[in-house]
Design an enzyme around this catalytic site. Structure first.
Site, mmCIF file in Angstrom:
data_model
loop_
_atom_site.group_PDB
_atom_site.id
_atom_site.type_symbol
_atom_site.label_atom_id
_atom_site.label_comp_id
_atom_site.label_asym_id
_atom_site.label_seq_id
_atom_site.Cartn_x
_atom_site.Cartn_y
_atom_site.Cartn_z
ATOM 1 N N GLU A 180 -3.949 -1.470 8.507
ATOM 2 C CA GLU A 180 -4.290 -2.094 7.228
ATOM 3 C C GLU A 180 -3.612 -3.464 7.118
ATOM 4 O O GLU A 180 -2.391 -3.573 7.259
ATOM 5 C CB GLU A 180 -3.806 -1.194 6.087
ATOM 6 C CG GLU A 180 -4.136 -1.743 4.710
ATOM 7 C CD GLU A 180 -3.489 -0.929 3.588
ATOM 8 O OE1 GLU A 180 -2.292 -0.625 3.688
ATOM 9 O OE2 GLU A 180 -4.196 -0.624 2.615
ATOM 10 N N CYS A 183 -6.729 -1.272 -1.828
ATOM 11 C CA CYS A 183 -6.569 -0.172 -0.863
ATOM 12 C C CYS A 183 -7.914 0.423 -0.454
ATOM 13 O O CYS A 183 -8.086 0.871 0.670
ATOM 14 C CB CYS A 183 -5.673 0.907 -1.455
ATOM 15 S SG CYS A 183 -6.291 1.522 -3.033
ATOM 16 N N GLU A 205 -0.814 8.357 -2.828
ATOM 17 C CA GLU A 205 -2.076 7.631 -2.634
ATOM 18 C C GLU A 205 -1.714 6.416 -1.814
ATOM 19 O O GLU A 205 -1.014 5.520 -2.293
ATOM 20 C CB GLU A 205 -2.668 7.230 -3.978
ATOM 21 C CG GLU A 205 -3.134 8.425 -4.772
ATOM 22 C CD GLU A 205 -3.575 8.061 -6.165
ATOM 23 O OE1 GLU A 205 -3.672 6.866 -6.472
ATOM 24 O OE2 GLU A 205 -3.792 8.981 -6.949
HETATM 25 P P1 NAD Z 1 5.191 -0.160 -0.836
HETATM 26 O O1 NAD Z 1 5.097 1.178 -0.209
HETATM 27 O O2 NAD Z 1 5.978 -1.206 -0.160
HETATM 28 O O3 NAD Z 1 5.815 -0.047 -2.304
HETATM 29 C C1 NAD Z 1 5.248 0.776 -3.290
HETATM 30 C C2 NAD Z 1 6.310 1.120 -4.317
HETATM 31 O O4 NAD Z 1 7.327 1.891 -3.690
HETATM 32 C C3 NAD Z 1 7.013 -0.079 -4.944
HETATM 33 O O5 NAD Z 1 7.231 0.180 -6.316
HETATM 34 C C4 NAD Z 1 8.331 -0.117 -4.205
HETATM 35 O O6 NAD Z 1 9.361 -0.723 -4.951
HETATM 36 C C5 NAD Z 1 8.592 1.361 -4.020
HETATM 37 N N1 NAD Z 1 9.515 1.689 -2.929
HETATM 38 C C6 NAD Z 1 9.752 1.001 -1.783
HETATM 39 N N2 NAD Z 1 10.668 1.658 -1.033
HETATM 40 C C7 NAD Z 1 11.007 2.778 -1.699
HETATM 41 C C8 NAD Z 1 11.881 3.865 -1.434
HETATM 42 N N3 NAD Z 1 12.611 3.915 -0.312
HETATM 43 N N4 NAD Z 1 11.977 4.852 -2.331
HETATM 44 C C9 NAD Z 1 11.242 4.825 -3.466
HETATM 45 N N5 NAD Z 1 10.396 3.823 -3.782
HETATM 46 C C10 NAD Z 1 10.277 2.810 -2.909
HETATM 47 O O7 NAD Z 1 3.694 -0.626 -1.089
HETATM 48 P P2 NAD Z 1 3.198 -2.017 -1.672
HETATM 49 O O8 NAD Z 1 3.382 -3.057 -0.627
HETATM 50 O O9 NAD Z 1 3.784 -2.229 -3.029
HETATM 51 O O10 NAD Z 1 1.645 -1.726 -1.885
HETATM 52 C C11 NAD Z 1 0.692 -1.877 -0.899
HETATM 53 C C12 NAD Z 1 0.287 -0.557 -0.319
HETATM 54 O O11 NAD Z 1 -0.144 0.321 -1.350
HETATM 55 C C13 NAD Z 1 -0.893 -0.687 0.621
HETATM 56 O O12 NAD Z 1 -0.703 0.150 1.735
HETATM 57 C C14 NAD Z 1 -2.052 -0.186 -0.223
HETATM 58 O O13 NAD Z 1 -3.165 0.274 0.496
HETATM 59 C C15 NAD Z 1 -1.394 0.893 -0.996
HETATM 60 N N6 NAD Z 1 -2.168 1.232 -2.186
HETATM 61 C C16 NAD Z 1 -2.812 2.438 -2.230
HETATM 62 C C17 NAD Z 1 -3.584 2.769 -3.327
HETATM 63 C C18 NAD Z 1 -4.303 4.094 -3.412
HETATM 64 O O14 NAD Z 1 -4.695 4.454 -4.508
HETATM 65 N N7 NAD Z 1 -4.462 4.819 -2.334
HETATM 66 C C19 NAD Z 1 -3.711 1.872 -4.385
HETATM 67 C C20 NAD Z 1 -3.057 0.645 -4.294
HETATM 68 C C21 NAD Z 1 -2.279 0.341 -3.188
#
Ligand code: NAD
Length: 488
Positions: free
Chosen positions: A388, A293, A260
C-alpha cells in the site's frame, strides 16, 4: 496559513479549537506539546498536548467511572443524546469542515457536502439500531431462556489521520450506543476536528467521562492507552504494522480488538463494461491524493480494451485540478505531511530503480502536491503492486479472462475492498464472490449502507464493524435461564 493560539486553544480557519485533552468532562493539558502542520502550505497551525502514561490512565479511569451510569440510562437514554449530538454535528458542518480541511487537506466541498453529514448519520443510525437491538427469548429443556446484552465497558478508539472526524464516528457511535464509554486517540497529524467532537458531546449533555479525547503521539500515549488493564475493548483503524503492536497489548489483557487496516484494492474492468464510467472511476482513485484505504489502486483491465481504456482514463486524469483543498475547483489535494510525501516518493523512486514502466506522473510538485502517477509493472511481485502506497500512485495490469482477473485481484496480502466494472449479471456474481475482500462494489464505489458489515480479510483487518456487527463487538452477551415454574 495563519493560526493564532492562546494557552490550550488555537484559532484555525477562523474557528477556536482546544489543543488539550478532554478527560472526565474537563480540558486537561500536558507539559509536552507536538506541532500540527497544515498540508495547505506546511505552516504550523497548532501545538497540541502530547499525553503520556498518566494522561492515558486518567482518561481510562474517567471512562471506567462513567461506565455504570452510562449503562444504567439504557438504550433510549443513550439514543436521545446520540440524536442530539447528530443534530449538533449537522449544525456545525462549516466549522468542522473548515478545521478538518486545514488539518488534513481533505477537499472542503466534499467535507461540507458529504463527509461531515455522514458522521452525523453514524450517530443517528446507531441510536436507532441500539433501540431496535432486541433480546432473544425462547423456551427449552424446562427453562425460559433469554439472551441479554451487557455493555462491555470502557473502549479505546484509535484512528488514523485520513478523514479523522468521520472515521472516528464509525467506532465512537456504536461504542456509545452499546453503552461503552470511549477514550478516543486521534492521529497526531490531524488531531483537531476530533477535539471539536468533544465540545459537541459536552454541548449535547453527555455525562462527564462518557466520551474522552486523548491527544498525543501513537508510540507514547497510544501504546499506554491500549495496554491499560481497565479497558474492555480496543477498536483500531490504521496500518497493519501498528495493529500488530496493539494486538499484542490486547492479548496481554485478553481484551477483544478489531482492526480496520490498509488496502491494495483491485479495480477490475471487463470488456463488456461502461468504459467511460469505469475510466472516470479509475481516475477518481486519485481523489484525496489517494489517501483512501478503500481505493482501487491496482487497475486490472481486460487486454482487449487496453488502449480504449487508457485513452479514456488519461483524459479523465487530465481533468484533475491539483491545488488548494479550499478551492471548489480542486480535485486532488496535497499529501498530509512532508514525511508522508517522502514515503510516497520513496515507493515511486524504488519502482523506477526497479525498472517498472512509468505511464504517467511520478514527480513531486509544489509544496506537498504529488502528480497522479501510473505504473505498468513488469512483474506482479513488484513492491509497487504488492504494498500500500497510500498516495496518488496506481498500477495498471491487463488480464485475458475471468480466471486471470481473479488471480491477480487476490494476489496481495491485503483484502479490504474491490471494484468491478461489468455489464453482465453472471460475471458480477462470479467475480463478486471470487474476490477476497471485506467489500466488493460492482459498477460503483464508496457507497455503503450503514447497517452493512465493514472490515478486511488478510492483513486488511480483524473483525467487522458497521450495523449490528459493531454493537455485538461492544457488548458482552449473557444467557439467562429460569427454571419453569420457579418464579412468579
Ligand atoms: P498508523 O497505524 O501509523 O496510525 C494509526 C493510529 O495509531 C494513530 O492514531 C497513531 O497515533 C496510533 N498509533 C501509532 N502507534 C501506536 C502504538 N504503538 N500504540 C497505539 N497506537 C498507536 O496509521 P496512519 O498512518 O495514521 O493511517 C494510515 C493507514 O490507515 C493506512 O494503512 C490506511 O489504509 C489505514 N486506514 C484503514 C482504514 C480502514 O477502514 N480499513 C481507514 C483509514 C485508514
Amino acid at each position: 496559513m495563519s493560526a493564532t493560539s492562546q494557552a490550550g486553544f488555537v484559532t484555525v480557519a477562523g474557528h477556536r479549537v482546544s489543543t488539550d485533552h478532554w478527560i472526565g468532562g474537563e480540558r486537561l493539558t500536558s507539559a509536552e506539546r507536538f506541532d500540527v502542520i497544515t498540508p495547505i502550505d506546511g505552516s504550523v497551525i497548532a501545538q497540541v498536548a502530547a499525553g503520556g502514561a498518566s494522561e492515558a490512565d486518567a482518561a481510562v479511569r474517567a471512562a471506567h467511572a462513567a461506565a455504570p451510569g452510562w449503562a444504567a440510562i439504557g438504550a433510549s437514554g443513550r439514543a436521545a443524546l446520540l440524536h442530539r449530538l447528530a443534530e449538533l454535528i449537522d449544525q456545525n458542518v462549516e466549522r468542522l469542515a473548515a478545521v478538518e480541511c486545514a488539518d488534513m487537506a481533505m477537499l472542503l466541498e466534499s467535507l461540507r457536502l458529504r463527509v461531515i453529514h455522514r458522521a452525523a448519520a453514524n450517530f443517528r443510525n446507531y441510536a436507532d439500531l441500539a433501540l431496535a437491538y432486541e433480546e432473544r427469548d425462547w423456551h427449552s429443556k424446562g427453562t425460559w431462556n433469554r439472551v441479554q446484552r451487557m455493555p462491555a465497558g470502557p473502549a479505546a478508539v484509535i484512528t488514523p489521520w485520513n478523514a479523522p472526524f468521520m472515521l472516528s464516528t464509525w467506532k465512537v457511535a456504536p461504542a456509545l450506543a452499546a453503552g461503552c464509554p470511549v477514550v478516543l486517540k486521534p492521529a497526531e497529524w490531524s488531531p483537531l476536528s476530533c477535539s471539536l467532537l468533544a465540545d459537541l458531546t459536552a454541548e449535547a449533555g453527555f455525562p462527564p467521562g462518557v466520551f474522552n479525547v486523548l491527544q498525543g503521539v501513537g508510540e507514547q500515549v497510544g501504546a499506554a492507552l491500549v495496554s491499560h488493564p481497565l479497558l474492555r475493548r480496543i477498536s483500531f483503524t490504521g496500518s497493519p504494522e501498528t495493529a500488530r503492536l496493539i494486538g499484542v497489548s490486547a492479548a496481554r489483557n485478553l481484551v477483544p480488538f478489531t482492526g480496520e487496516l490498509g488496502g491494495k484494492g483491485p479495480l477490475i474492468v471487463f470488456e463488456d463494461a461502461d468504459l467511460d464510467a469505469a475510466a472516470a472511476k479509475a481516475a477518481g482513485q486519485y481523489d484525496d491524493a489517494g489517501q483512501v484505504c478503500l481505493a482501487g489502486t491496482r487497475l486490472l483491465v481486460q487486454e482487449s480494451i487496453r488502449e480504449l481504456f487508457l485513452e479514456r482514463f488519461n483524459a479523465a486524469v487530465d481533468r484533475h485540478v491539483l491545488g488548494d483543498p479550499r478551492d471548489a475547483r480542486t480535485t486532488v489535494s496535497p499529501l498530509i505531511h512532508p514525511e508522508h510525501l517522502e514515503r510516497v516518493d520513496g515507493f515511486v523512486q524504488r519502482a523506477l530503480a526497479d525498472g517498472q514502466r512509468l505511464l504517467r506522473g511520478g514527480r513531486r510538485l509544489e509544496g506537498l502536491l504529488y502528480e497522479p502517477t501510473l505504473f505498468e509493472p513488469s512483474d506482479n511481485s513488484a513492491e509497487i503492486v504488492q504494498r500500500e502506497v497510500f498516495g496518488p500512485v496506481l498500477t495498471f495490469q491487463t488480464f485475458a479472462d475471468e480466471d486471470e482477473a481473479v488471480a491477480l485481484a487476490n494476489s496481495t496480502a491485503y483484502g479490504l475492498s474491490g471494484i468491478v466494472y461489468t455489464s453482465s449479471m453472471g460475471r458480477a456474481d462470479r467475480i463478486g464472490r471470487a474476490v477476497r475482500a471485506g467489500i466488493v462494489w460492482i459498477n460503483t464505489f464508496l457507497v455503503r449502507d450503514l447497517t452493512a458489515p465493514f472490515g478486511g480479510v488478510g492483513i486488511s483487518g480483524i473483525g467487522r464493524e458497521g450495523g449490528n456487527y459493531a454493537l455485538d463487538f461492544y457488548s458482552d452477551l449473557k444467557t439467562l435461564q429460569i427454571l419453569d415454574g420457579s418464579v412468579r
